[in-house]
Write a protein that holds these residues in place. Structure first.
Motif, PDB file in Angstrom:
ATOM      1  N   VAL A 123      21.036 -24.220 -57.437  1.00  0.00           N
ATOM      2  CA  VAL A 123      20.143 -24.751 -56.409  1.00  0.00           C
ATOM      3  C   VAL A 123      19.241 -25.832 -57.004  1.00  0.00           C
ATOM      4  CG1 VAL A 123      18.332 -24.191 -54.747  1.00  0.00           C
ATOM      5  CG2 VAL A 123      20.202 -22.581 -55.126  1.00  0.00           C
ATOM      6  N   GLN A 124      18.759 -25.603 -58.218  1.00  0.00           N
ATOM      7  CA  GLN A 124      17.936 -26.602 -58.900  1.00  0.00           C
ATOM      8  C   GLN A 124      18.674 -27.934 -59.004  1.00  0.00           C
ATOM      9  OE1 GLN A 124      14.938 -27.006 -60.141  1.00  0.00           O
ATOM     10  NE2 GLN A 124      15.016 -28.197 -62.035  1.00  0.00           N
ATOM     11  N   ALA A 125      19.937 -27.888 -59.402  1.00  0.00           N
ATOM     12  CA  ALA A 125      20.726 -29.116 -59.526  1.00  0.00           C
ATOM     13  C   ALA A 125      20.943 -29.771 -58.162  1.00  0.00           C
ATOM     14  CB  ALA A 125      22.065 -28.802 -60.186  1.00  0.00           C
ATOM     15  N   ALA A 126      21.194 -28.949 -57.141  1.00  0.00           N
ATOM     16  CA  ALA A 126      21.460 -29.484 -55.806  1.00  0.00           C
ATOM     17  C   ALA A 126      20.233 -30.141 -55.187  1.00  0.00           C
ATOM     18  CB  ALA A 126      21.969 -28.371 -54.894  1.00  0.00           C
ATOM     19  N   LEU A 127      19.041 -29.707 -55.597  1.00  0.00           N
ATOM     20  CA  LEU A 127      17.810 -30.199 -54.979  1.00  0.00           C
ATOM     21  C   LEU A 127      17.135 -31.323 -55.766  1.00  0.00           C
ATOM     22  CD1 LEU A 127      18.241 -27.734 -53.175  1.00  0.00           C
ATOM     23  CD2 LEU A 127      15.801 -27.266 -53.331  1.00  0.00           C
ATOM     24  N   ARG A 128      17.723 -31.775 -56.856  1.00  0.00           N
ATOM     25  CA  ARG A 128      17.065 -32.806 -57.672  1.00  0.00           C
ATOM     26  C   ARG A 128      16.840 -34.104 -56.904  1.00  0.00           C
ATOM     27  NH1 ARG A 128      16.041 -31.581 -62.767  1.00  0.00           N
ATOM     28  NH2 ARG A 128      17.281 -29.984 -63.858  1.00  0.00           N
ATOM     29  N   SER A 129      17.706 -34.409 -55.967  1.00  0.00           N
ATOM     30  CA  SER A 129      17.564 -35.659 -55.207  1.00  0.00           C
ATOM     31  C   SER A 129      16.728 -35.473 -53.944  1.00  0.00           C
ATOM     32  CB  SER A 129      18.947 -36.193 -54.824  1.00  0.00           C
ATOM     33  OG  SER A 129      19.633 -35.265 -53.997  1.00  0.00           O
ATOM     34  N   THR A 130      16.157 -34.275 -53.763  1.00  0.00           N
ATOM     35  CA  THR A 130      15.331 -33.994 -52.591  1.00  0.00           C
ATOM     36  C   THR A 130      13.879 -33.825 -53.024  1.00  0.00           C
ATOM     37  OG1 THR A 130      15.419 -31.564 -52.662  1.00  0.00           O
ATOM     38  CG2 THR A 130      17.310 -32.710 -51.682  1.00  0.00           C
ATOM     39  N   VAL A 134      11.225  -4.871 -50.627  1.00  0.00           N
ATOM     40  CA  VAL A 134      12.166  -3.821 -50.248  1.00  0.00           C
ATOM     41  C   VAL A 134      11.345  -2.704 -49.623  1.00  0.00           C
ATOM     42  CG1 VAL A 134      13.828  -2.106 -51.047  1.00  0.00           C
ATOM     43  CG2 VAL A 134      13.815  -4.402 -52.054  1.00  0.00           C
ATOM     44  N   ILE A 135      11.721  -2.301 -48.413  1.00  0.00           N
ATOM     45  CA  ILE A 135      10.978  -1.282 -47.677  1.00  0.00           C
ATOM     46  C   ILE A 135      11.894  -0.093 -47.430  1.00  0.00           C
ATOM     47  CG2 ILE A 135       9.740  -0.768 -45.538  1.00  0.00           C
ATOM     48  CD1 ILE A 135       9.142  -3.800 -45.367  1.00  0.00           C
ATOM     49  N   GLU A 136      11.377   1.088 -47.737  1.00  0.00           N
ATOM     50  CA  GLU A 136      12.167   2.303 -47.554  1.00  0.00           C
ATOM     51  C   GLU A 136      11.240   3.476 -47.286  1.00  0.00           C
ATOM     52  OE1 GLU A 136      15.310   5.157 -50.014  1.00  0.00           O
ATOM     53  OE2 GLU A 136      14.804   3.167 -50.778  1.00  0.00           O
ATOM     54  N   ASP A 137      11.479   4.164 -46.186  1.00  0.00           N
ATOM     55  CA  ASP A 137      10.706   5.357 -45.825  1.00  0.00           C
ATOM     56  C   ASP A 137       9.202   5.095 -45.872  1.00  0.00           C
ATOM     57  OD1 ASP A 137      13.123   6.696 -45.562  1.00  0.00           O
ATOM     58  OD2 ASP A 137      13.080   7.453 -47.621  1.00  0.00           O
ATOM     59  N   GLY A 138       8.796   3.939 -45.362  1.00  0.00           N
ATOM     60  CA  GLY A 138       7.381   3.609 -45.286  1.00  0.00           C
ATOM     61  C   GLY A 138       6.787   3.033 -46.553  1.00  0.00           C
ATOM     62  N   GLN A 139       7.549   2.993 -47.627  1.00  0.00           N
ATOM     63  CA  GLN A 139       7.060   2.448 -48.890  1.00  0.00           C
ATOM     64  C   GLN A 139       7.551   1.008 -49.055  1.00  0.00           C
ATOM     65  OE1 GLN A 139       4.906   4.304 -50.900  1.00  0.00           O
ATOM     66  NE2 GLN A 139       5.032   5.645 -49.090  1.00  0.00           N
ATOM     67  N   ARG A 140       6.648   0.127 -49.462  1.00  0.00           N
ATOM     68  CA  ARG A 140       6.968  -1.295 -49.615  1.00  0.00           C
ATOM     69  C   ARG A 140       6.846  -1.701 -51.074  1.00  0.00           C
ATOM     70  NH1 ARG A 140       3.233  -5.953 -46.766  1.00  0.00           N
ATOM     71  NH2 ARG A 140       4.191  -7.812 -47.703  1.00  0.00           N
ATOM     72  N   ARG A 141       7.955  -2.184 -51.639  1.00  0.00           N
ATOM     73  CA  ARG A 141       7.968  -2.660 -53.023  1.00  0.00           C
ATOM     74  C   ARG A 141       8.104  -4.179 -53.005  1.00  0.00           C
ATOM     75  NH1 ARG A 141      12.970  -0.587 -54.948  1.00  0.00           N
ATOM     76  NH2 ARG A 141      13.415   0.322 -52.912  1.00  0.00           N
ATOM     77  N   GLN A 142       7.084  -4.861 -53.476  1.00  0.00           N
ATOM     78  CA  GLN A 142       7.107  -6.314 -53.474  1.00  0.00           C
ATOM     79  C   GLN A 142       7.875  -6.837 -54.687  1.00  0.00           C
ATOM     80  OE1 GLN A 142       2.946  -7.485 -53.083  1.00  0.00           O
ATOM     81  NE2 GLN A 142       3.170  -7.563 -50.871  1.00  0.00           N
ATOM     82  N   LEU A 143       8.666  -7.875 -54.460  1.00  0.00           N
ATOM     83  CA  LEU A 143       9.442  -8.508 -55.514  1.00  0.00           C
ATOM     84  C   LEU A 143       8.701  -9.761 -55.981  1.00  0.00           C
ATOM     85  CD1 LEU A 143      12.952  -8.151 -53.835  1.00  0.00           C
ATOM     86  CD2 LEU A 143      11.739  -6.520 -55.304  1.00  0.00           C
ATOM     87  N   VAL A 144       8.711  -9.996 -57.274  1.00  0.00           N
ATOM     88  CA  VAL A 144       7.851 -11.021 -57.867  1.00  0.00           C
ATOM     89  C   VAL A 144       8.589 -12.351 -57.996  1.00  0.00           C
ATOM     90  CG1 VAL A 144       6.483 -11.667 -59.881  1.00  0.00           C
ATOM     91  CG2 VAL A 144       6.554  -9.276 -59.130  1.00  0.00           C
ATOM     92  N   SER A 145       7.998 -13.395 -57.416  1.00  0.00           N
ATOM     93  CA  SER A 145       8.467 -14.765 -57.625  1.00  0.00           C
ATOM     94  C   SER A 145       7.566 -15.451 -58.646  1.00  0.00           C
ATOM     95  CB  SER A 145       8.441 -15.548 -56.308  1.00  0.00           C
ATOM     96  OG  SER A 145       9.424 -15.083 -55.411  1.00  0.00           O
ATOM     97  N   HIS A 146       8.063 -16.553 -59.210  1.00  0.00           N
ATOM     98  CA  HIS A 146       7.311 -17.280 -60.230  1.00  0.00           C
ATOM     99  C   HIS A 146       6.937 -18.668 -59.714  1.00  0.00           C
ATOM    100  CE1 HIS A 146       8.026 -14.215 -63.310  1.00  0.00           C
ATOM    101  NE2 HIS A 146       9.209 -14.073 -62.735  1.00  0.00           N
ATOM    102  N   ASN A 147       5.915 -19.250 -60.325  1.00  0.00           N
ATOM    103  CA  ASN A 147       5.437 -20.560 -59.902  1.00  0.00           C
ATOM    104  C   ASN A 147       6.482 -21.636 -60.174  1.00  0.00           C
ATOM    105  OD1 ASN A 147       2.964 -19.508 -59.108  1.00  0.00           O
ATOM    106  ND2 ASN A 147       2.037 -19.824 -61.126  1.00  0.00           N
ATOM    107  N   GLY A 148       6.426 -22.683 -59.373  1.00  0.00           N
ATOM    108  CA  GLY A 148       7.311 -23.817 -59.591  1.00  0.00           C
ATOM    109  C   GLY A 148       7.880 -24.337 -58.286  1.00  0.00           C
ATOM    110  N   ILE A 149       8.626 -25.435 -58.397  1.00  0.00           N
ATOM    111  CA  ILE A 149       9.315 -26.042 -57.265  1.00  0.00           C
ATOM    112  C   ILE A 149      10.772 -26.229 -57.669  1.00  0.00           C
ATOM    113  CG2 ILE A 149       9.478 -28.040 -55.732  1.00  0.00           C
ATOM    114  CD1 ILE A 149       6.497 -28.556 -56.336  1.00  0.00           C
ATOM    115  N   VAL A 150      11.674 -25.636 -56.931  1.00  0.00           N
ATOM    116  CA  VAL A 150      13.093 -25.788 -57.239  1.00  0.00           C
ATOM    117  C   VAL A 150      13.514 -27.215 -56.898  1.00  0.00           C
ATOM    118  CG1 VAL A 150      15.413 -24.887 -56.850  1.00  0.00           C
ATOM    119  CG2 VAL A 150      13.437 -23.349 -56.716  1.00  0.00           C
TER     120      VAL A 150
END
Length: 342
Positions: free
Chosen positions: A215-222, A251-267
């Motif tokens: 995706v990084q390579a595909a977005l270099r011209s954008t 990810v949400i399961e049986d009322g519990q919410r687990r947040q997934l971590v993203s990192h700073n930057g622009i693809v």
């Protein structure tokens, strides 16, 4: 592998505030169904459920919104219809669905008619929290699906192009999903977001970290984008996630919410080394991703019973109540098929 892309099945958002907009929604639905290859009978069914849903919005809530989307499953074309309002809600859904039951002085056949005519329907309503209805009408019965895919992907009001995009590639025991938010708004942002989903389609079997490099390579011209990618293997009950920028994922399961971590930057620009994170999965779990066009202070705990609803209904309710309305917005929910809405 079956692929679903926002760019191919872009949602149409229609305001419903008065009687004239009921007719406009009906015409728009009929045209969308016709353009998607549905025959006259199926087009008529689409138009009917839209008319009944829009009429209910005006009569019972005063105003609301319809979301229409072309869908395809196993080569079978269909139309997804979502009706949203923030009205009083229904205290007795089963009673309201009986023909002849009305609180607005009408004949009381709208909800019952929708249940008879739609091929699939799911409804979420709660006193004080409005009503949301998710429906599909198919040209013919599609083959059974392993996964439910629910989405609300709507452009910034006033824009014709949406700067967000999403894609899902599914197989019976696995799926990979990507959500992209192009920087800014309008056609240039849309170009970046859709380039990201094109990279997913090109090599969906790659792990999320390696796919992010594509995706990084595909977005270099954008102008670049925020991107999140998740791959789930239900057979091993595991998954992998990689995110750059401000796409939120949980990810949400049986009322519990687990947040997934993203990192700073622009693809496509200043993306640093991609870090994948593992995640646990089960048949009861759902994966929810959204762009920053959706506020972050949502919780399914505030909506009793919503977690067990169709993925499309979950995405729609969060869109209705938490869209910022000053940005493009995407909410995407994927979960294992729960036996189908009725």
């Amino acid at each position: 592998m079956e692929t679903v892309l926002a760019s191919v099945c872009r949602q149409v958002s229609l305001p419903v505030r008065e009687a004239s907009e009921i007719a406009a929604a009906r015409r728009a639905a009929n045209e969308l169904a016709k353009d998607h290859g549905l025959d006259e009978t199926a087009c008529g069914r689409v138009a009917l459920v839209v008319m009944e849903a829009a009429t209910n919005i005006v009569k019972h809530a005063g105003q609301g919104e319809m979301l229409l989307r072309r869908v395809t499953a196993g080569g079978v074309p269909g139309v997804e219809v979502i009706a949203l309002d923030a009205g009083p809600g229904m205290a007795d859904l089963a009673g309201s669905a009986r023909d002849g039951t009305s609180t607005a002085g009408s004949y009381g056949v709208g909800l019952g008619a929708m249940q008879r005519v739609a091929d699939e329907i799911d409804i979420y309503t709660y006193p004080g929290k409005g009503t949301a209805i998710w429906m599909t009408v198919w040209q013919r019965t599609p083959p059974p699906a392993s996964w439910q895919i629910g989405a609300a992907c709507v452009a910034l009001p006033g824009e014709t192009a949406c700067g967000d995009s999403w894609g899902v590639c599914t197989e019976p025991g696995s799926f990979v999903v990507l959500v992209a938010d192009g920087l800014g708004h309008g056609p240039v942002a849309a170009e970046a977001a859709e380039a990201a989903t094109a990279a997913l389609v090109a090599r969906p079997a790659l792990p999320p970290g390696a796919l992010m490099q594509d995706v990084q390579a595909a977005l270099r011209s954008t102008r670049g984008a925020a991107v999140a990618i998740a791959a789930i293997d239900a057979t091993t009950e595991t998954g992998r996630f990689a995110g750059i920028g401000n796409i939120a994922a949980s990810v949400i399961e049986d009322g519990q919410r687990r947040q997934l971590v993203s990192h700073n930057g622009i693809v496509g620009s200043n993306m640093r080394k991609v870090q994948e994170m593992p995640l646990a999965w089960s048949e009861r779990a759902l994966l929810l991703l959204h762009s920053d066009g959706l506020g972050t202070r949502w919780s399914l705990d505030a909506y009793p019973g919503l977690e067990s609803c169709h993925a499309g209904l979950i995405a729609a309710v969060l869109y209705r109540d938490f869209a910022r309305r000053r940005d493009d917005v995407t909410v995407l929910v994927v979960r294992a098929q729960q036996g189908g809405a009725s």
